[in-house]
Write an enzyme that holds these catalytic residues in place. Structure first.
Site, PDB file in Angstrom:
ATOM      1  N   CYS A   1      41.932  26.707  44.507  1.00 21.44           N
ATOM      2  CA  CYS A   1      43.126  27.622  44.036  1.00 21.44           C
ATOM      3  C   CYS A   1      42.927  28.016  42.505  1.00 21.44           C
ATOM      4  O   CYS A   1      43.129  26.739  41.724  1.00 21.44           O
ATOM      5  CB  CYS A   1      44.338  26.927  44.542  1.00 21.44           C
ATOM      6  SG  CYS A   1      45.843  28.065  43.813  1.00 21.44           S
TER       7      CYS A   1
ATOM      8  N   ARG B   1      39.580  38.438  52.604  1.00 22.56           N
ATOM      9  CA  ARG B   1      40.024  39.798  52.421  1.00 22.56           C
ATOM     10  C   ARG B   1      39.680  41.037  53.613  1.00 22.56           C
ATOM     11  O   ARG B   1      40.139  42.146  53.783  1.00 22.56           O
ATOM     12  CB  ARG B   1      40.146  40.390  50.877  1.00 22.56           C
ATOM     13  CG  ARG B   1      41.002  39.679  49.874  1.00 22.56           C
ATOM     14  CD  ARG B   1      40.426  39.771  48.721  1.00 22.56           C
ATOM     15  NE  ARG B   1      39.027  39.004  48.398  1.00 22.56           N
ATOM     16  CZ  ARG B   1      38.430  39.238  47.475  1.00 22.56           C
ATOM     17  NH1 ARG B   1      38.906  39.704  46.135  1.00 22.56           N
ATOM     18  NH2 ARG B   1      37.369  38.336  47.285  1.00 22.56           N
TER      19      ARG B   1
ATOM     20  N   ALA C   1      46.950  32.355  50.971  1.00 22.21           N
ATOM     21  CA  ALA C   1      48.440  32.206  50.769  1.00 22.21           C
ATOM     22  C   ALA C   1      49.187  33.506  50.879  1.00 22.21           C
ATOM     23  O   ALA C   1      48.748  34.434  50.311  1.00 22.21           O
ATOM     24  CB  ALA C   1      48.577  31.322  49.617  1.00 22.21           C
TER      25      ALA C   1
HETATM   26  C1  LIG Z   1      45.802  36.584  48.608  1.00 18.35           C
HETATM   27  C2  LIG Z   1      44.835  35.445  48.622  1.00 18.35           C
HETATM   28  C3  LIG Z   1      45.446  34.049  48.867  1.00 18.35           C
HETATM   29  C4  LIG Z   1      44.579  33.016  48.966  1.00 18.35           C
HETATM   30  N1  LIG Z   1      44.992  31.891  49.242  1.00 18.35           N
HETATM   31  C5  LIG Z   1      44.084  30.930  49.229  1.00 18.35           C
HETATM   32  C6  LIG Z   1      44.488  29.341  49.814  1.00 18.35           C
HETATM   33  O1  LIG Z   1      45.843  29.405  50.101  1.00 18.35           O
HETATM   34  N2  LIG Z   1      43.748  28.419  49.969  1.00 18.35           N
HETATM   35  C7  LIG Z   1      42.383  28.704  49.789  1.00 18.35           C
HETATM   36  O2  LIG Z   1      41.230  27.990  49.656  1.00 18.35           O
HETATM   37  N3  LIG Z   1      41.988  29.819  49.397  1.00 18.35           N
HETATM   38  C8  LIG Z   1      42.722  30.712  49.276  1.00 18.35           C
HETATM   39  N4  LIG Z   1      42.316  32.260  48.928  1.00 18.35           N
HETATM   40  C9  LIG Z   1      40.760  32.297  48.856  1.00 18.35           C
HETATM   41  C10 LIG Z   1      39.926  32.718  49.899  1.00 18.35           C
HETATM   42  O3  LIG Z   1      40.213  31.789  50.824  1.00 18.35           O
HETATM   43  C11 LIG Z   1      38.714  33.137  49.864  1.00 18.35           C
HETATM   44  O4  LIG Z   1      37.830  32.150  49.329  1.00 18.35           O
HETATM   45  C12 LIG Z   1      38.368  34.315  48.796  1.00 18.35           C
HETATM   46  O5  LIG Z   1      39.402  35.297  49.041  1.00 18.35           O
HETATM   47  C13 LIG Z   1      36.914  34.924  48.965  1.00 18.35           C
HETATM   48  O6  LIG Z   1      36.726  35.378  50.069  1.00 18.35           O
HETATM   49  P1  LIG Z   1      37.037  37.007  50.771  1.00 18.35           P
HETATM   50  O7  LIG Z   1      36.157  37.782  49.581  1.00 18.35           O
HETATM   51  O8  LIG Z   1      36.313  36.847  51.670  1.00 18.35           O
HETATM   52  O9  LIG Z   1      38.510  37.265  50.471  1.00 18.35           O
HETATM   53  C14 LIG Z   1      42.873  33.356  48.869  1.00 18.35           C
HETATM   54  C15 LIG Z   1      42.386  34.596  48.682  1.00 18.35           C
HETATM   55  C16 LIG Z   1      43.321  35.693  48.337  1.00 18.35           C
HETATM   56  C17 LIG Z   1      42.871  36.893  48.308  1.00 18.35           C
END
Ligand SMILES: Cc1cc2nc3c(=O)[nH]c(=O)nc-3n(C[C@H](O)[C@H](O)[C@H](O)COP(=O)(O)O)c2cc1C
Length: 325
Positions: free
Chosen positions: A104, A229, A23
């Site tokens: 979330c 990220r 998001a």
């Molecule tokens: C800024 C931000 C916004 C996120 N928004 C959502 C979202 O809208 N829906 C969702 O399922 N996960 C959301 N996530 C979680 C990510 O999809 C992901 O599962 C999580 O960041 C772990 O993965 P990563 O380490 O590759 O970032 C969000 C994560 C971040 C950092």
């Protein structure tokens, strides 16, 4: 298990590398950049089921996408089976896959019973997935966490319910709700879920480099990975993973390549959101594109002082065109 095509319901992805929904980040310009850089699928930012069935303008804005973003998954959140079923039906006009957000951790969302709060309500999850399944013929995915707290880890139960009620894939971000984004994601949970389910399991959490991507695939046996990220300022990560899997040599993006992508991102953003919002939102992206380069901190300070997009572009051209690394 490595980089292969991935079948989710009737949709076959060209590879198993997916952009995570984020998001405030993964809007259409971001998704276009990432699709052009090798990702096989992107997700919308999370969209309120209630907002969608009431036709809110802001909600419809979140559904806009371009042809480059094909296939595209629409992620919904909510807690009411009927509302989510209607929302899934409407969302089916806008994407090729539908997803339910059960991860979330944000207070406002969980207080309404949605997002990761659903992990505490297995019976409601069954009703929601069953209702959404009946409402759309598109592939249905569900994005879950490990559980609410470490004391009630229940991803296997929830994953099983999703599968039994007709979901086509489960995505696991293996942290608890109470963990938020702290500590490490527990990849063992992804491995356990993969062993437990027959539908595809997609892993999400802490993939920052190509090494991390191969490590998750190898350690968990998962069918696909989601990168969140790790894609900040580094959309090239997707292609780097594909190239390495094909045995090709991977070279990091040059300053010139970074400039081209940063400017393309900026221009797409401006076309979409106009000057004011672009000026504010693109600051963080430009900082991310400059990470690790000589002079990055001065560049960041300069970008934050800019008051027009023309100035931002000038600063970017002068910074990325420097000779140093
Ligand atoms: C800024 C931000 C916004 C996120 N928004 C959502 C979202 O809208 N829906 C969702 O399922 N996960 C959301 N996530 C979680 C990510 O999809 C992901 O599962 C999580 O960041 C772990 O993965 P990563 O380490 O590759 O970032 C969000 C994560 C971040 C950092």
């Amino acid at each position: 298990m490595s980089i292969t095509t991935l079948k989710i319901g009737a949709v076959t992805l060209k590879n198993n590398l997916i952009l995570a929904p984020m998001a405030g980040i993964t809007n259409s310009p971001y998704r276009q950049i990432v699709m052009e850089s090798g990702a096989a699928l992107t997700y919308s930012e999370m969209i309120s089921g209630n907002g969608l069935i009431r036709d809110g303008l802001r909600t419809l804005e979140l559904l806009k996408r371009t042809l480059v973003e094909t296939p595209f998954a629409v992620q919904l959140f909510g807690d009411d089976p009927e509302v989510l079923a209607e929302a899934a039906h409407i969302a089916s006009r806008y994407g090729e896959l539908i997803d339910l957000n059960m991860g979330c951790p944000v207070k406002k969302v969980v207080r309404s019973g949605a997002g990761s709060a659903l992990m505490q309500e297995p019976q409601k999850v069954a009703k929601i997935i069953c209702a959404m399944r009946q409402a759309t013929s598109l592939p249905l995915t569900v994005k879950i966490r490990s559980g609410w707290t470490v004391a009630d880890i229940n991803f296997q139960l929830i994953g099983q319910i999703c599968q039994d009620e007709g979901a086509d894939a489960v995505i696991l971000h293996p942290r608890t709700r109470c963990q938020g984004f702290g500590g490490h994601s527990n990849w063992q949970h992804i491995r356990q879920l993969k062993q437990h389910l027959t539908i595809p399991v997609i892993g999400s959490g802490d993939i920052i480099t190509a090494d991390d991507a191969f490590a998750m695939l190898e350690q968990t046996g998962c069918d696909g990975i989601m990168i969140g990220r790790g894609s900040y300022g580094n959309p090239w990560l997707f292609n780097a993973i594909v190239q390495r899997a094909a045995g090709e040599e991977v070279t990091p993006p040059s300053r010139q390549q970074r400039l081209e992508t940063a400017l393309r991102h900026l221009n797409l953003y401006a076309g979409y959101y106009g000057e004011r919002k672009t000026l504010l939102d693109m600051r963080k992206h430009l900082c991310w594109y400059s990470r690790g380069l000589n002079g990055a901190s001065e560049f960041r300070a300069a970008i934050n002082r800019c008051t027009t997009l023309t100035e931002v572009k000038e600063q970017s051209i002068s910074f990325f065109n420097q000779e140093s690394n």
